[in-house]
Design a protein around this motif. Structure first.
Motif, PDB file in Angstrom:
ATOM      1  N   VAL A  24       0.837  -1.200   0.000  1.00 25.65           N
ATOM      2  CA  VAL A  24       0.000   0.000   0.000  1.00 25.65           C
ATOM      3  C   VAL A  24       0.873   1.251   0.000  1.00 25.65           C
ATOM      4  N   ASP A  25       1.922   1.252   0.832  1.00 26.93           N
ATOM      5  CA  ASP A  25       2.835   2.399   0.880  1.00 26.93           C
ATOM      6  C   ASP A  25       3.494   2.627  -0.478  1.00 26.93           C
ATOM      7  N   ARG A  26       3.929   1.536  -1.089  1.00 24.43           N
ATOM      8  CA  ARG A  26       4.669   1.626  -2.351  1.00 24.43           C
ATOM      9  C   ARG A  26       3.791   2.097  -3.507  1.00 24.43           C
ATOM     10  N   THR A  27       2.494   1.842  -3.404  1.00 26.68           N
ATOM     11  CA  THR A  27       1.584   2.190  -4.504  1.00 26.68           C
ATOM     12  C   THR A  27       0.800   3.470  -4.241  1.00 26.68           C
ATOM     13  N   GLY A  28       1.278   4.272  -3.286  1.00 24.30           N
ATOM     14  CA  GLY A  28       0.672   5.599  -3.128  1.00 24.30           C
ATOM     15  C   GLY A  28       0.112   5.942  -1.774  1.00 24.30           C
ATOM     16  N   GLY A  29       0.136   5.012  -0.822  1.00 25.90           N
ATOM     17  CA  GLY A  29      -0.390   5.333   0.505  1.00 25.90           C
ATOM     18  C   GLY A  29      -1.860   5.686   0.452  1.00 25.90           C
ATOM     19  N   ARG A  30      -2.203   6.911   0.848  1.00 24.09           N
ATOM     20  CA  ARG A  30      -3.600   7.353   0.817  1.00 24.09           C
ATOM     21  C   ARG A  30      -4.183   7.336  -0.591  1.00 24.09           C
ATOM     22  N   GLU A  31      -3.311   7.510  -1.582  1.00 21.07           N
ATOM     23  CA  GLU A  31      -3.751   7.516  -2.986  1.00 21.07           C
ATOM     24  C   GLU A  31      -3.601   6.135  -3.633  1.00 21.07           C
ATOM     25  N   SER A  32      -3.277   5.132  -2.861  1.00 21.61           N
ATOM     26  CA  SER A  32      -3.080   3.791  -3.413  1.00 21.61           C
ATOM     27  C   SER A  32      -4.367   3.258  -4.027  1.00 21.61           C
ATOM     28  N   PRO A  33      -4.253   2.538  -5.132  1.00 24.11           N
ATOM     29  CA  PRO A  33      -5.440   1.885  -5.704  1.00 24.11           C
ATOM     30  C   PRO A  33      -6.023   0.823  -4.778  1.00 24.11           C
ATOM     31  N   PHE A  34      -5.280   0.451  -3.732  1.00 18.84           N
ATOM     32  CA  PHE A  34      -5.810  -0.519  -2.781  1.00 18.84           C
ATOM     33  C   PHE A  34      -6.623   0.147  -1.673  1.00 18.84           C
ATOM     34  N   GLU A  35      -6.758   1.465  -1.717  1.00 16.93           N
ATOM     35  CA  GLU A  35      -7.580   2.158  -0.722  1.00 16.93           C
ATOM     36  C   GLU A  35      -9.005   1.579  -0.730  1.00 16.93           C
ATOM     37  N   GLY A  36      -9.477   1.191   0.442  1.00 14.23           N
ATOM     38  CA  GLY A  36     -10.809   0.597   0.572  1.00 14.23           C
ATOM     39  C   GLY A  36     -10.849  -0.908   0.428  1.00 14.23           C
ATOM     40  N   ALA A  37      -9.723  -1.530   0.081  1.00 16.11           N
ATOM     41  CA  ALA A  37      -9.703  -2.989  -0.110  1.00 16.11           C
ATOM     42  C   ALA A  37      -9.922  -3.715   1.213  1.00 16.11           C
ATOM     43  N   TYR A  38     -10.625  -4.839   1.155  1.00 16.33           N
ATOM     44  CA  TYR A  38     -10.791  -5.717   2.306  1.00 16.33           C
ATOM     45  C   TYR A  38      -9.623  -6.704   2.344  1.00 16.33           C
ATOM     46  N   ILE A  39      -9.065  -6.902   3.522  1.00 18.41           N
ATOM     47  CA  ILE A  39      -7.936  -7.811   3.697  1.00 18.41           C
ATOM     48  C   ILE A  39      -8.220  -8.725   4.884  1.00 18.41           C
ATOM     49  N   THR A  40      -7.966 -10.016   4.703  1.00 17.41           N
ATOM     50  CA  THR A  40      -8.106 -10.975   5.800  1.00 17.41           C
ATOM     51  C   THR A  40      -6.719 -11.355   6.297  1.00 17.41           C
ATOM     52  N   SER A  41      -6.556 -11.408   7.624  1.00 18.88           N
ATOM     53  CA  SER A  41      -5.249 -11.701   8.217  1.00 18.88           C
ATOM     54  C   SER A  41      -5.395 -12.747   9.315  1.00 18.88           C
ATOM     55  N   TRP A  42      -4.243 -13.318   9.734  1.00 23.12           N
ATOM     56  CA  TRP A  42      -4.251 -14.201  10.905  1.00 23.12           C
ATOM     57  C   TRP A  42      -4.065 -13.423  12.197  1.00 23.12           C
ATOM     58  N   TYR A  43      -3.417 -12.268  12.093  1.00 16.37           N
ATOM     59  CA  TYR A  43      -2.864 -11.615  13.277  1.00 16.37           C
ATOM     60  C   TYR A  43      -3.472 -10.241  13.507  1.00 16.37           C
ATOM     61  N   PRO A  44      -3.214  -9.651  14.678  1.00 12.51           N
ATOM     62  CA  PRO A  44      -3.657  -8.274  14.906  1.00 12.51           C
ATOM     63  C   PRO A  44      -3.025  -7.320  13.899  1.00 12.51           C
ATOM     64  N   VAL A  45      -3.654  -6.162  13.682  1.00 15.27           N
ATOM     65  CA  VAL A  45      -3.094  -5.175  12.751  1.00 15.27           C
ATOM     66  C   VAL A  45      -1.691  -4.793  13.217  1.00 15.27           C
ATOM     67  N   SER A  46      -0.838  -4.433  12.278  1.00 13.44           N
ATOM     68  CA  SER A  46       0.573  -4.227  12.593  1.00 13.44           C
ATOM     69  C   SER A  46       0.813  -3.030  13.506  1.00 13.44           C
ATOM     70  N   SER A  47      -0.171  -2.137  13.621  1.00 14.91           N
ATOM     71  CA  SER A  47      -0.026  -0.994  14.527  1.00 14.91           C
ATOM     72  C   SER A  47      -0.363  -1.351  15.975  1.00 14.91           C
ATOM     73  N   ASP A  48      -0.836  -2.574  16.212  1.00 11.45           N
ATOM     74  CA  ASP A  48      -1.198  -2.996  17.568  1.00 11.45           C
ATOM     75  C   ASP A  48       0.053  -3.045  18.448  1.00 11.45           C
ATOM     76  N   PRO A  49      -0.034  -2.564  19.691  1.00 18.12           N
ATOM     77  CA  PRO A  49       1.133  -2.573  20.592  1.00 18.12           C
ATOM     78  C   PRO A  49       1.731  -3.949  20.849  1.00 18.12           C
ATOM     79  N   VAL A  50       0.968  -5.036  20.591  1.00 16.72           N
ATOM     80  CA  VAL A  50       1.519  -6.372  20.849  1.00 16.72           C
ATOM     81  C   VAL A  50       2.716  -6.682  19.947  1.00 16.72           C
ATOM     82  N   TRP A  51       2.896  -5.911  18.870  1.00 17.17           N
ATOM     83  CA  TRP A  51       4.028  -6.139  17.971  1.00 17.17           C
ATOM     84  C   TRP A  51       5.272  -5.349  18.374  1.00 17.17           C
ATOM     85  N   GLU A  52       5.204  -4.538  19.420  1.00 16.59           N
ATOM     86  CA  GLU A  52       6.333  -3.691  19.781  1.00 16.59           C
ATOM     87  C   GLU A  52       7.626  -4.468  20.064  1.00 16.59           C
ATOM     88  N   PRO A  53       7.583  -5.610  20.786  1.00 14.69           N
ATOM     89  CA  PRO A  53       8.832  -6.359  20.994  1.00 14.69           C
ATOM     90  C   PRO A  53       9.508  -6.763  19.692  1.00 14.69           C
TER      91      PRO A  53
END
Length: 427
Positions: A276-305
């Motif tokens: 998403v960052d590489r393709t424009g960030g806020r202007e990315s063509p992936f804006e609004g896309a639905y994504i399925t993941s196994w894990y919490p979002v990468s901004s979650d504090p549990v990833w800090e370690p």
């Protein structure tokens, strides 16, 4: 006396030479050695790099960063960690070569690795009793072999989860996926999620795994999701093509001159924050896309370690992206290895047989909130046809919003195991 002194001197020289050779070779049981009283634990991480299809260099990069970090703080339970890496090359022979190297180097486990060629790498590991901990989950053998210890539900729960996510908003769904053995399971799994929401099956569109031209598939996907013109009718297109997902959606946008803009979606691994960052960030063509993941979002504090380890020990390795699902999976897999080794007695030798037994018998392993507690005892196995070793069927639902992957509003994490239990056998 002279002969006696010469003999004593020669003896000391031989002992010193032997000790030096052992230190160089990493024997590791010498008092005060860097490996502590328990010696050195050798493991392997393999993943494809520099290929024409999916590449996962961040997984081997994460493994080496973990090695540097854990050794800097004294190893694991007194053991120095030695991490071998191997390029799996996205081929059966490459996967088999990596497994044979793990055997030759007497690895106690293969940890946090990626390969869709499960038959090629599991056979050599099974023959030597080497456990496979935390694979990425793209081969069915990872959920069938008694020596595999998955930390997520693999592609199966992601695709079923995508079906659930799309089943809430779509009237027609088209799936674009690789024309491979692994890809053949995807329509069945997506349809299981759609059917759970009383949706019709998706249109199955195949593509060559290493294709650079997706115009035919884009045209077909658009034709099947254009709808009948009703105002509230919504078509959805999901593509699961690894690194080629971006190429497909680029072709898809160019094939839609009337800008009907069906809802687009994918799964983590095919779409990531870095994409998403590489393709424009806020202007990315992936804006609004639905994504399925196994894990919490990468901004979650549990990833800090993990983020701190990447910052301090990846040494400028650009392949190690803490937002990447491959690196995240490797981190979780090494967390499991570390927790298992810590359950051994102080100074106890660690080998593949003992690691396997501990994984089979131990109480659940905690991963710091990144997954549910993980356990691979017989009573923890699930009744999922073709995937009996799924012990974590959880998915999270995300959306690209203002250029960031965030939790989809109103959607909590969901265990897809009940949906998969009802799905037809796919492996």
């Amino acid at each position: 006396m002279t002969i006696s002194r010469r003999a004593a001197s020669l003896s000391r020289t031989v002992v010193a030479t032997a000790m030096g050779a052992c230190l160089v070779a990493g024997c590791g049981t010498l008092p005060g050695g860097s490996g502590g009283s328990g010696g050195t634990i050798t493991v392997m991480t393999f993943a494809p790099e520099g290929t024409g299809a999916t590449n996962m260099p961040g997984m081997t990069g994460m493994a080496k960063a973990y090695e540097r970090w854990v050794n800097a703080k004294g190893g694991i339970n007194g053991h120095k960690l030695r991490v071998l890496t191997c390029n799996e090359k996205n081929t059966p022979s490459g996967a088999a070569d990596c497994a044979r190297k793990a055997v030759a180097e007497k690895a106690v486990a293969v940890v946090g690795s990626y390969s869709q060629h499960g038959r090629a790498f599991m056979a050599p590991l099974e023959a030597e009793g080497i456990p496979f901990i935390g694979g990425y989950g793209v081969s069915s053998e990872e959920f069938q072999s008694p020596l595999s210890y998955p930390v997520n539900g693999g592609q199966s729960v992601l695709i079923a989860g995508a079906g659930h996510q799309l089943g809430r908003v779509c009237d027609q769904v088209a799936l674009v996926r690789p024309d491979t053995i692994a890809g053949d399971t995807l329509p069945v799994l997506l349809n299981a999620g759609l059917r759970a929401n009383k949706m019709a099956d998706a249109t199955d569109i195949r593509a060559a795994e290493d294709s650079a031209d997706f115009k035919p598939q884009a045209s077909e996907a658009l034709a099947h999701t254009a709808g009948t013109g009703k105002e509230k009718e919504k078509g959805c297109v999901t593509a699961v093509l690894g690194e080629r997902t971006e190429t497909f959606f680029d072709a898809f946008r160019r094939t839609d001159p009337q800008r009907r803009k069906p809802q687009i979606s994918s799964v983590l691994g095919s779409v990531s924050q870095s994409l998403v960052d590489r393709t424009g960030g806020r202007e990315s063509p992936f804006e609004g896309a639905y994504i399925t993941s196994w894990y919490p979002v990468s901004s979650d504090p549990v990833w800090e370690p993990m983020r701190k380890v990447v910052t301090d020990f990846a040494f400028g390795d650009d392949t190690v992206d803490p937002d990447d699902s491959g690196a995240q999976t490797t981190w979780i897999a090494y967390t499991v290895l570390s927790e298992i080794v810590k359950r051994f007695g102080e100074g106890e030798d660690v080998d593949a047989r003992k690691v396997k037994r501990s994984l089979n018998e131990s109480q659940p392993v905690k991963t710091g909130g990144l997954t549910p507690d993980l356990s691979w005892r017989y009573q923890d196995m699930r009744a999922v046809a073709g995937f009996p070793r799924i012990v974590n069927g959880q998915v999270t639902f995300q959306i690209v919003q203002s250029g960031r992957l965030v939790a989809q509003p109103g959607e909590k994490s969901l265990d897809m195991t009940p949906t998969l239990v009802q799905a037809p056998r796919t492996a």
